[in-house]
Design a protein around this motif. Structure first.
Motif, short mmCIF file in Angstrom:
data_model
loop_
_atom_site.label_atom_id
_atom_site.label_comp_id
_atom_site.label_asym_id
_atom_site.label_seq_id
_atom_site.Cartn_x
_atom_site.Cartn_y
_atom_site.Cartn_z
N PHE A 70 -38.29 67.80 -87.20
CA PHE A 70 -37.60 66.72 -86.35
C PHE A 70 -36.69 65.57 -87.49
O PHE A 70 -35.57 65.33 -87.15
CB PHE A 70 -38.36 65.98 -85.57
CG PHE A 70 -37.79 64.64 -84.92
CD1 PHE A 70 -36.81 64.53 -83.88
CD2 PHE A 70 -38.29 63.37 -85.32
CE1 PHE A 70 -36.22 63.91 -83.57
CE2 PHE A 70 -37.70 62.26 -84.76
CZ PHE A 70 -36.80 62.48 -83.88
N ALA A 71 -37.39 65.33 -88.40
CA ALA A 71 -36.83 64.62 -89.27
C ALA A 71 -35.43 64.73 -89.89
O ALA A 71 -34.48 64.27 -89.98
CB ALA A 71 -37.98 63.88 -90.32
N TRP A 72 -35.65 65.97 -90.58
CA TRP A 72 -34.50 66.79 -91.03
C TRP A 72 -33.42 66.93 -90.14
O TRP A 72 -32.12 66.87 -90.21
CB TRP A 72 -34.85 68.03 -91.77
CG TRP A 72 -35.46 67.65 -93.13
CD1 TRP A 72 -36.66 67.87 -93.45
CD2 TRP A 72 -34.67 67.19 -94.24
NE1 TRP A 72 -36.84 67.52 -94.85
CE2 TRP A 72 -35.81 67.03 -95.27
CE3 TRP A 72 -33.35 66.58 -94.51
CZ2 TRP A 72 -35.55 66.63 -96.63
CZ3 TRP A 72 -33.12 66.27 -95.91
CH2 TRP A 72 -34.11 66.15 -96.72
N SER A 73 -33.78 67.51 -88.80
CA SER A 73 -32.79 67.37 -87.78
C SER A 73 -32.04 66.47 -87.34
O SER A 73 -30.80 66.19 -87.19
CB SER A 73 -33.40 68.10 -86.57
OG SER A 73 -33.93 69.32 -86.73
N ALA A 74 -32.75 65.15 -87.25
CA ALA A 74 -32.28 63.90 -86.93
C ALA A 74 -31.20 63.44 -88.31
O ALA A 74 -30.30 62.99 -87.81
CB ALA A 74 -33.11 62.79 -86.68
N ALA A 77 -28.03 65.70 -88.21
CA ALA A 77 -27.26 65.33 -87.03
C ALA A 77 -26.44 63.95 -87.07
O ALA A 77 -25.35 63.88 -86.70
CB ALA A 77 -27.93 65.54 -85.78
N ALA A 78 -27.29 63.03 -87.99
CA ALA A 78 -26.74 61.73 -88.02
C ALA A 78 -25.47 61.87 -89.09
O ALA A 78 -24.63 61.22 -89.00
CB ALA A 78 -27.79 60.75 -88.19
N PHE A 105 -28.05 61.22 -84.12
CA PHE A 105 -29.28 60.84 -83.83
C PHE A 105 -29.96 60.85 -82.41
O PHE A 105 -30.98 61.39 -82.03
CB PHE A 105 -29.72 59.54 -84.44
CG PHE A 105 -30.99 59.14 -84.85
CD1 PHE A 105 -31.86 59.42 -85.75
CD2 PHE A 105 -31.69 58.16 -83.98
CE1 PHE A 105 -33.10 59.05 -85.53
CE2 PHE A 105 -32.81 57.65 -83.97
CZ PHE A 105 -33.72 58.36 -84.78
N ALA A 106 -28.98 59.96 -81.48
CA ALA A 106 -29.64 60.03 -80.14
C ALA A 106 -29.86 61.29 -79.57
O ALA A 106 -30.92 61.53 -78.73
CB ALA A 106 -28.75 59.08 -79.44
N MET A 107 -28.89 62.26 -79.55
CA MET A 107 -29.04 63.69 -78.97
C MET A 107 -30.13 64.50 -79.48
O MET A 107 -30.75 65.10 -78.96
CB MET A 107 -27.74 64.31 -79.28
CG MET A 107 -26.48 63.78 -78.67
SD MET A 107 -26.82 64.16 -76.86
CE MET A 107 -26.51 65.68 -76.82
N PHE A 140 -31.35 73.68 -79.32
CA PHE A 140 -30.48 72.61 -78.77
C PHE A 140 -30.99 71.23 -79.78
O PHE A 140 -30.20 70.26 -79.56
CB PHE A 140 -30.93 72.34 -77.33
CG PHE A 140 -30.06 73.24 -76.56
CD1 PHE A 140 -28.84 73.04 -76.08
CD2 PHE A 140 -30.60 74.42 -76.21
CE1 PHE A 140 -27.97 73.77 -75.69
CE2 PHE A 140 -29.70 75.49 -75.53
CZ PHE A 140 -28.45 75.40 -75.18
N GLU A 141 -32.16 71.24 -80.26
CA GLU A 141 -32.53 70.29 -81.04
C GLU A 141 -32.01 70.31 -82.35
O GLU A 141 -31.73 69.24 -82.90
CB GLU A 141 -34.19 70.15 -81.05
CG GLU A 141 -34.54 68.92 -82.13
CD GLU A 141 -36.08 68.87 -81.94
OE1 GLU A 141 -36.43 68.62 -83.28
OE2 GLU A 141 -36.76 69.35 -81.30
N ARG A 142 -31.43 71.35 -82.74
CA ARG A 142 -31.25 71.48 -84.23
C ARG A 142 -29.41 71.68 -84.20
O ARG A 142 -29.05 71.10 -85.17
CB ARG A 142 -31.71 72.71 -84.93
CG ARG A 142 -32.99 72.87 -84.63
CD ARG A 142 -33.84 72.81 -85.91
NE ARG A 142 -35.51 73.32 -85.58
CZ ARG A 142 -36.21 72.39 -85.21
NH1 ARG A 142 -36.04 71.04 -84.65
NH2 ARG A 142 -37.47 72.82 -85.09
N LEU A 143 -29.04 72.30 -83.14
CA LEU A 143 -27.61 72.46 -83.32
C LEU A 143 -26.52 71.53 -82.42
O LEU A 143 -25.40 71.16 -82.78
CB LEU A 143 -27.01 73.94 -83.00
CG LEU A 143 -27.97 75.01 -83.80
CD1 LEU A 143 -27.61 76.48 -83.18
CD2 LEU A 143 -27.27 74.69 -85.17
#
Length: 168
Positions: A70-74, A77-78, A105-107, A140-143
């Motif tokens: 999650f941290a790396w995804s956020a 994306a940010a 980040f919000a998404m 969807f959390e990653r892309l």
């Protein structure tokens, strides 16, 4: 072997806590207001960050691997779309960069939270979000969180004019 692993982890955590506390204390201007007690203020910020991390660790029921993903995804994306736009030669405004970082980040957070909700019992738009968030591999959390920032960076920013430098 376990002692070696734990010592490496503790060394890393120690360095990250020191860097984070110094950055927070400096960036919020706390050390400028209390110049005589800058080290003390930085240590208080470190204690606050440590307490927050321990509370989050004890209350969230996820594995460390999922938290790291999650941290790396956020983070990706940010900041990824902004870095990609800058490398591509775009010059987005500060306000556009702010909104791209915030939306990415919000998404990520939105789809992460949707993945923690149960599939049954949700209705309306939340049902759609929960179903998408429960897909295998969390695409969807990653892309998807990259889409809005990329549109902002490449749709609303401009490419600087190519000026030729003429040497005498």
């Amino acid at each position: 072997v376990i002692a070696a692993i734990l010592s490496a982890v503790m060394s890393t955590v120690d360095s990250i806590l020191l860097a984070a506390s110094a950055a927070v204390a400096h960036d919020l201007g706390i050390t400028k207001r209390y110049k005589a007690k800058a080290v003390f203020v930085s240590r208080l910020v470190m204690v606050a960050i440590t307490i927050l991390a321990v509370v989050l660790t004890l209350t969230l029921s996820e594995s460390i691997f999922n938290r790291v993903l999650f941290a790396w995804s956020a983070l990706g994306a940010a900041f990824g779309p902004v870095v990609f736009a800058r490398v591509s030669g775009r010059e987005p405004s500060g306000q556009l960069i702010f909104w791209a970082i915030l939306s990415g980040f919000a998404m990520t957070v939105l789809f992460y939270i949707g993945g923690t909700l149960p599939l049954e019992g949700t209705t309306g738009p939340m049902q759609w979000l929960v179903k998408l968030s429960h897909l295998q591999g969390d695409p969807f959390e990653r892309l998807v969180p990259w889409v809005i920032p990329m549109v902002l960076m490449f749709g609303l920013s401009h490419k600087p004019s190519q000026m030729k430098i003429i040497a005498d």
